[in-house]
Motif scaffolding. Sequence first.
Motif, short mmCIF file in Angstrom:
data_model
loop_
_atom_site.label_atom_id
_atom_site.label_comp_id
_atom_site.label_asym_id
_atom_site.label_seq_id
_atom_site.Cartn_x
_atom_site.Cartn_y
_atom_site.Cartn_z
N ALA A 196 0.82 -1.22 0.00
CA ALA A 196 0.00 0.00 0.00
C ALA A 196 0.84 1.25 0.00
N ARG A 197 0.34 2.22 -0.68
CA ARG A 197 0.84 3.59 -0.53
C ARG A 197 -0.40 4.39 -0.18
N LEU A 198 -0.50 4.75 1.11
CA LEU A 198 -1.73 5.38 1.59
C LEU A 198 -1.59 6.90 1.56
N GLN A 199 -2.36 7.52 0.69
CA GLN A 199 -2.36 8.97 0.64
C GLN A 199 -3.77 9.46 0.92
N VAL A 200 -3.89 10.23 1.99
CA VAL A 200 -5.20 10.80 2.35
C VAL A 200 -4.97 12.27 2.68
N ARG A 201 -5.67 13.13 2.00
CA ARG A 201 -5.60 14.56 2.33
C ARG A 201 -6.89 14.95 3.00
N ARG A 202 -6.76 15.61 4.16
CA ARG A 202 -7.96 16.10 4.84
C ARG A 202 -7.64 17.44 5.45
#
Lengths: 263, 253, 353
Positions: free
Chosen positions: C8-14
Amino acid sequence: MTRRTRVPVPLLVPAALGLVFLVLPLVGLLARTPWSTLPQRLAEPEVAMALRLSMLTSTLATLLCLVFGVPLAWMLARVEFPGRRLVRALITVPLVLPPVVGGIALLLALGRRGLVGSWLDENFGFSLPFTTAGVVVAEAFVALPFLVISVEGALRGADTRYEEAAATLGATRWISFTHVTLPLVAPGIAAGGVLCWARALGEFGATITFAGNFPGVTQTMPLAVYQTMESGDLEGAVVLSLILLAVSVTILAALRDRWLTTP
Amino acid sequence: MRLRAAALAALVLLSGCGSTSDDEATPAESGGVTGTVTVFAAASLTESFTTIGEQFEQKNPGTTVTFSFAGSSALATQINEGAPADVFASAAPKNMDAVTSAVTPTTFAKNQLVIAVAKGNPKGITGLAGLTGADLKVALCAEAVPCGAAAETATEAAGVTITPVTLEQDVKAALSKVKLGEVDASLVYRTDAKAAAADVDAVEFPESEKAINDYPIAVLKEAKNPVGAQAFVAYIGTDEAKAVLTEAGFQAP
Amino acid sequence: MTGHLVDARLQVRRGTFALDIALRIQPGETVALLGPNGAGKTTALRALAGLTPLSGGHLTVDGHDLDHPEKKTWVPPEQRPIGVVFQDYLLFPHLSARDNVAFGPRRHGVDRRTAHATADRWLERVGLADHGRRKPRQLSGGQAQRVALARALALDPALLLLDEPLAALDARTRLETRAELNRHLTAHPGAALLVTHDPLDALVLADRLVIVEDGRVVQEGDAATITARPRTDYVARLVGLNLYRGRGDGHTVEVAGGFALTTTDTVHGEAFVAFPPSAVALHPHRPDGSPRNTWSATLTDIQRHGDNLRVRLDGPINVAADITPAAAAHLELEPGRELWVAVKAAETRAYTA
């Protein structure tokens, strides 16, 4: 020994006055009750007919409200959609609308010449006014906000993470609604249903306007009370009111023990 | 000039003269009629009494007439329960008799039933016998209300049995069901049908002669404004008020 | 195929927060995602479970793309082979322990009887065979945790996620439950990811640690490497070491403002120097003799630390030292006191950054 809590006077006095305010009219009713003729009044077939009709229609109206109101409450509580505030405001309209106006509005929508009603009449030869179904519709219209508001409150209070947990266990949103959300908010739904039922039972204005007034078909208890009073028989009206009151209080008390107490 | 004459007439009446018209009366400043006169009147009087009330207010500056229009039986119950009314005008003597505090009621108008039908009479109704069809929806007044009692008398006289879909609590409610198209016909007063002439047609029928309603009016014993109440009752007897009633479709007593 | 069960490469922008971490987990491996509060650990867990969609990167489990924004691939949580043990367990309060465990199998089309049999088997495995009929509110914290574990494992997930699985327990229950959890994680054939801020949980339960700070991986490796060679203040504090970054030149590392620490290791260029608080000696006067690193410092803080006291001192470099209560009495310790600090070169460890 239980510790006695001292109730502050600024709370106690208005609380007591509020109670008196609610109970006093009831005492007024009891004071005017012709106890001696009560049994024969009770035996009158019109009374039984109106009571049976009231029970039937308010229960059906509550079921109708549950079927449509719970999903509506769920949408409002769980789904972000444009105009949600507007929808929420619209739902409270029957609360502020005088019921008679609600009845007129129903006629204009579902009456024989109404927007939808004319279509029903032309295509199916069916029209709601002056039918028992019409009574159910009028009661549901007035009572639905009570259900939606209390169920939405319960849904907002419920922890949505349980639904997430259900999702990670393979539950679709629908399954998670039926198997997790509904049981979790069951007390809220029950409370809303009871409120809804009570409102439907006491419904008068929208019913008489939309469904008319005919014994055995559309004359519910509140209509019978009104008609009895109209004909100058105040004592008869008081008796009918008391019967309605006694039956509803008994049912509510029974439900309260069964459903509305949280363990 | 007529206005003044009518005002004078009212004053004369008030003074107990009993004459309904007196063109020779001299102008007077005030007969002591002031304040608010509260009139409880049958629903069928809504239009005519509203007009008459306005006239009365013009004749008696400083006076306000407030009306409560409803089914006569409801009004009678309210008055007996202590509602603050000065004058009661009923659509039937029966309801007037039920009011214990009415002082010597007098009949001021008569009314008779017609069949109210949708504009153009699409069902082609010509008489009471035409209302018995099972496919026809009819609204009647409840028996307790004068229009209901009159309907009962009329149908009996005609020897027909009408099965209504609803028993309305006053004549206006019965009429509105015709206006809205929810029922095909209703037995209402000629006056009500006339007031709603834009939406409904009136079908006259002979049996209505057997069920003519007398409209009594009376000052009430507990009147807060007895002087005003007397003046209003007297004014109902003037030609001007009668003209309004006749225009509305009432018959003279 | 990478040989990894989870890739996984987890990218989450919040808002202003951005998570961007790469994760690879092998079958049977337990990885601990360790980091301070707000580092993005829970966001990462939610992204893996499908409760928060990725805004970039990808998630592949067992060769299947579960979330790949670029390819517009997204598999909803209920279809992922991923089980979750939530921080406060989230056992369904209206269902018995047995029905809670049977919930997953039932949703996957298993008939009631078989699902109950599976549930009973799992309850037995976690030592709660006779608690099946109880409602969650009738279970203790430790029992509820085990039911939650059984519920997640009953689906044989390819990836098991555990969110602070021991945080809600009291100290004693925690010890027992940790040992038992370790047993189950070892037996679990799939991958497991443990999110925690407790280094002890991470060290005991995980084969490999991934340390996240402010949405980024700052250090990754097995327990021994990380405890020996921390690379951020957070990790150093976590494993209880004094840590400094500077430039190495043979046996000296120049840290802050020309101040140099002498070490027995040899380093060149960007480097870390680390030593435990127990390696720090305090003296009322300038000490003579062997220690190569001595400097004057001001005491700022004293705290109980196990049987010893941990004191903090400001000077050319800030340092934490562990001393015995007897030594503390002898030194007449109080905030503001001037002391001499000595650290033996042999007790420091230097390594390239």
